[in-house]
Design a protein around this motif. Structure first.
Motif, PDB file in Angstrom:
ATOM      1  N   MET A   1      -1.028   7.404 -15.621  1.00  0.00           N
ATOM      2  CA  MET A   1      -1.900   7.391 -14.449  1.00  0.00           C
ATOM      3  C   MET A   1      -1.093   6.966 -13.224  1.00  0.00           C
ATOM      4  SD  MET A   1      -5.434   5.731 -15.881  1.00  0.00           S
ATOM      5  CE  MET A   1      -4.669   4.137 -16.197  1.00  0.00           C
ATOM      6  N   LYS A   2      -1.457   7.549 -12.072  1.00  0.00           N
ATOM      7  CA  LYS A   2      -0.717   7.273 -10.842  1.00  0.00           C
ATOM      8  C   LYS A   2      -1.652   6.708  -9.770  1.00  0.00           C
ATOM      9  CE  LYS A   2       2.766  10.895 -11.498  1.00  0.00           C
ATOM     10  NZ  LYS A   2       3.412  12.097 -10.890  1.00  0.00           N
ATOM     11  N   ALA A   3      -1.136   5.720  -9.032  1.00  0.00           N
ATOM     12  CA  ALA A   3      -1.872   5.130  -7.915  1.00  0.00           C
ATOM     13  C   ALA A   3      -0.997   5.166  -6.673  1.00  0.00           C
ATOM     14  CB  ALA A   3      -2.270   3.691  -8.227  1.00  0.00           C
ATOM     15  N   VAL A   4      -1.625   5.373  -5.521  1.00  0.00           N
ATOM     16  CA  VAL A   4      -0.921   5.285  -4.242  1.00  0.00           C
ATOM     17  C   VAL A   4      -1.452   4.073  -3.492  1.00  0.00           C
ATOM     18  CG1 VAL A   4      -0.692   6.304  -1.943  1.00  0.00           C
ATOM     19  CG2 VAL A   4      -0.317   7.707  -3.971  1.00  0.00           C
ATOM     20  N   MET A   5      -0.547   3.214  -3.081  1.00  0.00           N
ATOM     21  CA  MET A   5      -0.892   2.049  -2.263  1.00  0.00           C
ATOM     22  C   MET A   5      -0.309   2.286  -0.875  1.00  0.00           C
ATOM     23  SD  MET A   5      -2.325  -0.924  -2.108  1.00  0.00           S
ATOM     24  CE  MET A   5      -2.704  -0.729  -0.367  1.00  0.00           C
ATOM     25  N   TYR A   6      -1.184   2.687   0.084  1.00  0.00           N
ATOM     26  CA  TYR A   6      -0.720   2.983   1.440  1.00  0.00           C
ATOM     27  C   TYR A   6      -0.644   1.660   2.195  1.00  0.00           C
ATOM     28  CZ  TYR A   6       0.339   6.475   5.022  1.00  0.00           C
ATOM     29  OH  TYR A   6       0.985   7.264   5.943  1.00  0.00           O
ATOM     30  N   GLY A   7       0.570   1.165   2.349  1.00  0.00           N
ATOM     31  CA  GLY A   7       0.811  -0.139   2.951  1.00  0.00           C
ATOM     32  C   GLY A   7       1.510  -1.025   1.941  1.00  0.00           C
ATOM     33  N   GLY A   8       2.791  -1.304   2.191  1.00  0.00           N
ATOM     34  CA  GLY A   8       3.563  -2.111   1.248  1.00  0.00           C
ATOM     35  C   GLY A   8       3.781  -3.527   1.728  1.00  0.00           C
ATOM     36  N   GLY A   9       2.836  -4.050   2.499  1.00  0.00           N
ATOM     37  CA  GLY A   9       2.959  -5.402   3.032  1.00  0.00           C
ATOM     38  C   GLY A   9       2.359  -6.452   2.121  1.00  0.00           C
ATOM     39  N   ASN A  10       1.847  -7.508   2.740  1.00  0.00           N
ATOM     40  CA  ASN A  10       1.382  -8.662   1.969  1.00  0.00           C
ATOM     41  C   ASN A  10       0.244  -8.339   1.014  1.00  0.00           C
ATOM     42  OD1 ASN A  10       3.279 -10.215   3.232  1.00  0.00           O
ATOM     43  ND2 ASN A  10       1.874 -11.168   4.677  1.00  0.00           N
ATOM     44  N   THR A  28       2.873   4.046  -6.393  1.00  0.00           N
ATOM     45  CA  THR A  28       3.724   4.527  -5.312  1.00  0.00           C
ATOM     46  C   THR A  28       3.252   3.901  -4.009  1.00  0.00           C
ATOM     47  OG1 THR A  28       4.176   6.659  -6.371  1.00  0.00           O
ATOM     48  CG2 THR A  28       4.514   6.528  -3.993  1.00  0.00           C
ATOM     49  N   PHE A  29       4.127   3.114  -3.391  1.00  0.00           N
ATOM     50  CA  PHE A  29       3.812   2.524  -2.094  1.00  0.00           C
ATOM     51  C   PHE A  29       4.211   3.494  -0.988  1.00  0.00           C
ATOM     52  CE2 PHE A  29       4.089  -1.152  -4.832  1.00  0.00           C
ATOM     53  CZ  PHE A  29       3.061  -1.969  -4.375  1.00  0.00           C
ATOM     54  N   VAL A  30       3.388   3.555   0.053  1.00  0.00           N
ATOM     55  CA  VAL A  30       3.723   4.328   1.252  1.00  0.00           C
ATOM     56  C   VAL A  30       3.860   3.341   2.390  1.00  0.00           C
ATOM     57  CG1 VAL A  30       3.053   6.158   2.826  1.00  0.00           C
ATOM     58  CG2 VAL A  30       2.417   6.318   0.410  1.00  0.00           C
ATOM     59  N   ASP A  31       5.020   3.326   3.033  1.00  0.00           N
ATOM     60  CA  ASP A  31       5.266   2.393   4.120  1.00  0.00           C
ATOM     61  C   ASP A  31       6.331   2.986   5.036  1.00  0.00           C
ATOM     62  OD1 ASP A  31       5.933  -0.218   5.594  1.00  0.00           O
ATOM     63  OD2 ASP A  31       4.417  -0.901   4.176  1.00  0.00           O
ATOM     64  N   VAL A  32       6.453   2.419   6.232  1.00  0.00           N
ATOM     65  CA  VAL A  32       7.486   2.880   7.160  1.00  0.00           C
ATOM     66  C   VAL A  32       8.610   1.853   7.307  1.00  0.00           C
ATOM     67  CG1 VAL A  32       5.941   4.398   8.448  1.00  0.00           C
ATOM     68  CG2 VAL A  32       6.180   2.002   9.149  1.00  0.00           C
ATOM     69  N   ALA A  33       8.502   0.717   6.599  1.00  0.00           N
ATOM     70  CA  ALA A  33       9.565  -0.280   6.616  1.00  0.00           C
ATOM     71  C   ALA A  33      10.671   0.208   5.676  1.00  0.00           C
ATOM     72  CB  ALA A  33       9.038  -1.639   6.176  1.00  0.00           C
ATOM     73  N   GLU A  34      11.748   0.685   6.248  1.00  0.00           N
ATOM     74  CA  GLU A  34      12.767   1.376   5.458  1.00  0.00           C
ATOM     75  C   GLU A  34      13.388   0.491   4.374  1.00  0.00           C
ATOM     76  OE1 GLU A  34      15.548   3.269   8.041  1.00  0.00           O
ATOM     77  OE2 GLU A  34      14.038   4.606   8.922  1.00  0.00           O
ATOM     78  N   ASP A  83      -4.269   9.375  -8.998  1.00  0.00           N
ATOM     79  CA  ASP A  83      -5.587   9.239  -9.608  1.00  0.00           C
ATOM     80  C   ASP A  83      -6.476   8.271  -8.838  1.00  0.00           C
ATOM     81  OD1 ASP A  83      -5.144  10.783 -12.220  1.00  0.00           O
ATOM     82  OD2 ASP A  83      -3.461   9.365 -12.238  1.00  0.00           O
ATOM     83  N   ILE A  84      -5.869   7.364  -8.099  1.00  0.00           N
ATOM     84  CA  ILE A  84      -6.604   6.383  -7.298  1.00  0.00           C
ATOM     85  C   ILE A  84      -5.698   6.003  -6.130  1.00  0.00           C
ATOM     86  CG2 ILE A  84      -5.728   4.419  -8.645  1.00  0.00           C
ATOM     87  CD1 ILE A  84      -9.255   4.627  -7.041  1.00  0.00           C
ATOM     88  N   MET A  85      -6.318   5.581  -5.040  1.00  0.00           N
ATOM     89  CA  MET A  85      -5.541   5.244  -3.851  1.00  0.00           C
ATOM     90  C   MET A  85      -6.192   4.072  -3.137  1.00  0.00           C
ATOM     91  SD  MET A  85      -4.691   7.730  -0.617  1.00  0.00           S
ATOM     92  CE  MET A  85      -4.042   7.043   0.902  1.00  0.00           C
ATOM     93  N   ALA A  86      -5.389   3.315  -2.386  1.00  0.00           N
ATOM     94  CA  ALA A  86      -5.915   2.235  -1.551  1.00  0.00           C
ATOM     95  C   ALA A  86      -5.132   2.188  -0.248  1.00  0.00           C
ATOM     96  CB  ALA A  86      -5.821   0.894  -2.272  1.00  0.00           C
ATOM     97  N   THR A  87      -5.745   1.633   0.793  1.00  0.00           N
ATOM     98  CA  THR A  87      -5.047   1.400   2.053  1.00  0.00           C
ATOM     99  C   THR A  87      -5.074  -0.092   2.370  1.00  0.00           C
ATOM    100  OG1 THR A  87      -6.904   1.497   3.619  1.00  0.00           O
ATOM    101  CG2 THR A  87      -5.963   3.603   2.889  1.00  0.00           C
ATOM    102  N   ALA A  88      -3.964  -0.584   2.908  1.00  0.00           N
ATOM    103  CA  ALA A  88      -3.896  -1.953   3.426  1.00  0.00           C
ATOM    104  C   ALA A  88      -2.824  -1.942   4.513  1.00  0.00           C
ATOM    105  CB  ALA A  88      -3.563  -2.957   2.329  1.00  0.00           C
ATOM    106  N   VAL A  89      -3.146  -1.303   5.617  1.00  0.00           N
ATOM    107  CA  VAL A  89      -2.161  -1.123   6.694  1.00  0.00           C
ATOM    108  C   VAL A  89      -2.483  -1.937   7.934  1.00  0.00           C
ATOM    109  CG1 VAL A  89      -1.519   1.190   5.917  1.00  0.00           C
ATOM    110  CG2 VAL A  89      -3.382   0.926   7.583  1.00  0.00           C
ATOM    111  N   GLY A  90      -3.696  -2.488   7.993  1.00  0.00           N
ATOM    112  CA  GLY A  90      -4.133  -3.193   9.190  1.00  0.00           C
ATOM    113  C   GLY A  90      -5.058  -2.328  10.015  1.00  0.00           C
TER     114      GLY A  90
END
Length: 404
Positions: A1-10, A28-34, A83-90
């Motif tokens: 199973m795969k999850a996307v976490m948009y926002g790799g911060g706190n 899989t985290f999605v973030d712009v902090a290289e 299969d599931i996703m979440a956002t925590a970007v502010g």
């Protein structure tokens, strides 16, 4: 199973990503902090540390990877395949990720994949409706129909406290996140499309509005009152502020004003909310988190807005015939902080009135604005926290006599 976490911060790494991992998902985290993206790709894991006054416990969150949100195609591919996703970007960044979300959804629909539930972990009232509006502005009429059938925008109440990570907390690893142990995730049960996924510590609840208001008007409000009063005493940390007896009394009473209002409005047992308050106050004392008054009280303009923690909770209390005397102390301290940050000049009663009218949307001469201005006047005169508490005591006592 795969999850996307948009926002790799706190919150992304320190809470939701961890829950996904512990529930059997490859995250899989999605973030712009290289640096964060590169390190997650390279290591495939990251360290998380539970901290308290009794010490700490380390664990590894795996398997994980990451994609850079600057690259739409890679981000869209991850969203399409999960299969599931979440956002925590502010809350302020949410609009900036909309193009990538749309690209991912379009790719997903083109590939004929099933429903996607997106857990929204943003400190934002009506986050589901706001995000839906942002997305649908850029979708066609036919895509909006598919969206309504296949995309669940699920609000969540984030109770875990994750402070800004210092070099000391990172302890040699920039990916390390230090957190408290509290780990429950209430979510809006009615918002899911299809089968509700089994995620550790996730609590689907309906109707969900109570949980959103409890988080904002009890937890966030109490935290903000503590921070702004701590700022008045030039204290650095939340645990230092709540350790002051007079601040503790004001914060607890403010939270209890909200608790009584929530209990009356939602017909929830008051005792349950009071137990939650006791737990929160104990968690505020966690010095190992090193959570600062500056972080918790940051962006005072937003926190003084009409529906947010300070003014929103006070208005709710008044709607239930509860005088928000102690919340007013916190709001007055918030106004003081707002003026100090935005205007940088000697403060006046007129400035405070303007802030409450223009930022908080309060009617000049109304009951709530006058109550807050009365507390602000005491701050302006340099009165102690104890004198502020006694002023709130008097207001409360007078309101009780009026009831009798």
């Amino acid at each position: 199973m795969k999850a996307v976490m948009y926002g790799g911060g706190n919150i992304g790494r320190g809470f939701i990503g961890m829950l996904f991992s512990e529930s059997g998902y490859e995250v899989t985290f999605v973030d712009v902090a290289e640096t964060v993206v590169e390190q997650l790709q390279k290591k495939g894991e990251y360290p998380l540390r539970y901290v308290s006054g009794r010490g700490h416990e380390d664990l590894r969150v795996r398997p994980v990877t990451a994609v850079n949100g600057k690259y739409m195609e890679q981000t869209a591919k991850a969203i399409a395949e999960c299969d599931i996703m979440a956002t925590a970007v502010g809350a302020r960044i949410l609009k900036l990720i909309v193009p990538n979300l749309i690209a991912g959804l379009r790719r997903r629909w083109a590939e004929g994949r099933g429903a996607l539930n997106i857990i929204i972990c943003e400190n934002l009232m009506d986050a589901d409706r706001i995000l839906e509006g942002m997305l649908k502005e850029q979708l066609t009429e036919e895509e909006c129909r598919i969206f309504d059938e296949q995309v669940g925008l699920v609000e969540a109440s984030i109770g875990r406290m994750v402070p800004v990570q210092t070099k000391e907390m990172q302890d040699g690893d920039p990916l390390r996140v230090c957190v408290e142990r509290y780990g429950f995730l209430p979510v809006d049960k009615s918002a899911f499309k299809g089968e509700i996924p089994q995620i550790k510590n996730m609590i689907p609840f309906e109707p969900f509005d109570f949980f959103i208001k409890r988080k904002l008007y009890v937890h966030n409000m109490g935290h903000a009152v503590c921070a702004y009063l701590g700022d008045l005493l030039e204290l650095d940390y939340i645990y230092q502020a709540i350790d002051k007896d007079e601040i503790y009394i004001i914060v607890r009473n403010a939270m209890e004003e909200s608790a009584a209002a929530l209990s009356a409005k939602y017909e929830v047992p008051l005792g349950d909310i009071m137990k939650h308050i006791s737990d929160l106050l104990y968690r505020f004392t966690n010095g190992a988190l090193k959570d600062t008054c500056k972080r918790v009280g940051g962006d005072p303009g937003r926190k003084l807005s009409p529906e947010d923690r300070l003014i929103g909770s006070a208005r709710l209390a008044l709607s239930q015939e509860i005088v928000p005397a102690y919340i007013a102390v916190g709001a007055a301290a918030g106004v003081w902080q707002y003026i100090k940050e935005t205007e940088g000049m000697e403060q006046t009663q007129k400035q405070a009135e303007n802030v409450l009218a223009e930022v908080s949307g309060l009617e000049r001469g109304g009951e709530l604005i006058e109550l807050i201005l009365g507390m602000y006047q005491l701050i302006l005169k340099g009165r102690s926290i104890g004198e502020l508490r006694r002023a709130a005591d008097r207001v409360k006592a007078e309101s009780m006599r009026d009831v009798v």
